[in-house]
Design a protein around this motif. Structure first.
Motif, PDB file in Angstrom:
ATOM      1  N   MET A   8       6.272   3.666  -0.879  1.00 54.58           N
ATOM      2  CA  MET A   8       5.661   2.391  -1.226  1.00 54.58           C
ATOM      3  C   MET A   8       6.747   1.475  -1.775  1.00 54.58           C
ATOM      4  N   LYS A   9       6.422   0.217  -1.903  1.00 54.98           N
ATOM      5  CA  LYS A   9       7.351  -0.760  -2.477  1.00 54.98           C
ATOM      6  C   LYS A   9       6.605  -1.536  -3.548  1.00 54.98           C
ATOM      7  N   LEU A  10       7.294  -1.812  -4.653  1.00 53.49           N
ATOM      8  CA  LEU A  10       6.726  -2.652  -5.677  1.00 53.49           C
ATOM      9  C   LEU A  10       7.830  -3.353  -6.444  1.00 53.49           C
ATOM     10  N   LEU A  32      11.379  -1.560  -6.814  1.00 52.68           N
ATOM     11  CA  LEU A  32      11.368  -0.102  -6.746  1.00 52.68           C
ATOM     12  C   LEU A  32      10.803   0.300  -5.391  1.00 52.68           C
ATOM     13  N   GLU A  33      11.410   1.287  -4.783  1.00 49.01           N
ATOM     14  CA  GLU A  33      10.921   1.810  -3.509  1.00 49.01           C
ATOM     15  C   GLU A  33      10.836   3.329  -3.602  1.00 49.01           C
ATOM     16  N   PRO A  34       9.851   3.842  -4.349  1.00 47.15           N
ATOM     17  CA  PRO A  34       9.752   5.295  -4.465  1.00 47.15           C
ATOM     18  C   PRO A  34       9.386   5.946  -3.131  1.00 47.15           C
ATOM     19  N   ARG A  35      10.125   6.978  -2.783  1.00 49.37           N
ATOM     20  CA  ARG A  35       9.831   7.825  -1.625  1.00 49.37           C
ATOM     21  C   ARG A  35       9.646   9.231  -2.177  1.00 49.37           C
ATOM     22  N   PHE A  36       8.665   9.928  -1.655  1.00 37.53           N
ATOM     23  CA  PHE A  36       8.376  11.234  -2.222  1.00 37.53           C
ATOM     24  C   PHE A  36       8.006  12.242  -1.157  1.00 37.53           C
ATOM     25  N   GLU A  37       8.247  13.483  -1.516  1.00 34.76           N
ATOM     26  CA  GLU A  37       7.918  14.626  -0.669  1.00 34.76           C
ATOM     27  C   GLU A  37       7.495  15.742  -1.616  1.00 34.76           C
ATOM     28  N   PRO A  80       0.840  -1.206   0.000  1.00 29.07           N
ATOM     29  CA  PRO A  80       0.000   0.000   0.000  1.00 29.07           C
ATOM     30  C   PRO A  80       0.874   1.255   0.000  1.00 29.07           C
ATOM     31  N   VAL A  81       0.294   2.357  -0.450  1.00 32.68           N
ATOM     32  CA  VAL A  81       0.982   3.640  -0.455  1.00 32.68           C
ATOM     33  C   VAL A  81       0.750   4.275   0.910  1.00 32.68           C
TER      34      VAL A  81
END
Length: 175
Positions: free
Chosen positions: A60-62, A79-84, A41-42
């Protein structure tokens, strides 16, 4: 999925956390569609940082199934996108445009999570995917996977800069 953020926009110092399922089974990138093998989940947090401004943070992780760039074998790429991201209220949208921000993922006071996360995934896509660092690729003549062994095709490619010298040597020979 849409998340209404009106309460966070209007309450100074308000903090809110959400865990949202990511629905898509495929990601489209540069004309190709890649299957999502695993996804989490995000996880999002929203913090009011001023009048009509929210700081959104998340992760999130995918795992995507992407073909190797050399041999075309399927590779599972985590992929483990982290965002701000700062989000502006719709009534302050002129300020967002002045700062060069584009908020195509906002519909009024609602955040379109899928549109935002898709953009973040595309930003985090790898430039080159290899099944292993020393992947040999495929034969240019028959398409055999060279990681499985040699195919026996003649792979000699003469250097075109040497064509003039080759003509000199062949000129004196009788056929």
């Amino acid at each position: 999925m849409l998340i209404n953020l009106a309460d966070v926009f209007t309450s100074e110092g308000k903090d809110r956390r959400e865990s949202v399922p990511f629905e898509p089974d495929r990601i489209s990138y540069m004309g190709n569609s890649y299957k999502i093998r695993e996804k989490s989940p995000v996880n999002l947090s929203f913090t009011n940082i001023g009048i009509g401004k929210i700081l959104m943070q998340g992760e999130m992780k995918l795992v995507l199934e992407i073909p190797c760039d050399r041999c075309l074998q399927a590779v599972c790429v985590p992929l483990e996108p982290r965002f701000e991201q700062e989000i502006f209220a719709p009534d302050l949208n002129g300020q967002a445009k002045a700062e060069g921000e584009q908020q195509g993922f906002m519909l009024g006071y609602e955040l379109n999570v899928e549109a935002f996360v898709n953009g973040e995934i595309l930003i985090n896509m790898p430039v080159k995917v290899l099944c292993k660092p020393d992947c040999k690729g495929i034969c240019k003549q028959c398409g055999h996977d060279l990681n499985l062994g040699e195919c026996g095709c003649d792979t000699f490619v003469p250097d075109p800069r040497m064509a003039a010298i080759k003509d000199i040597f062949n000129a004196g020979k009788e056929v």
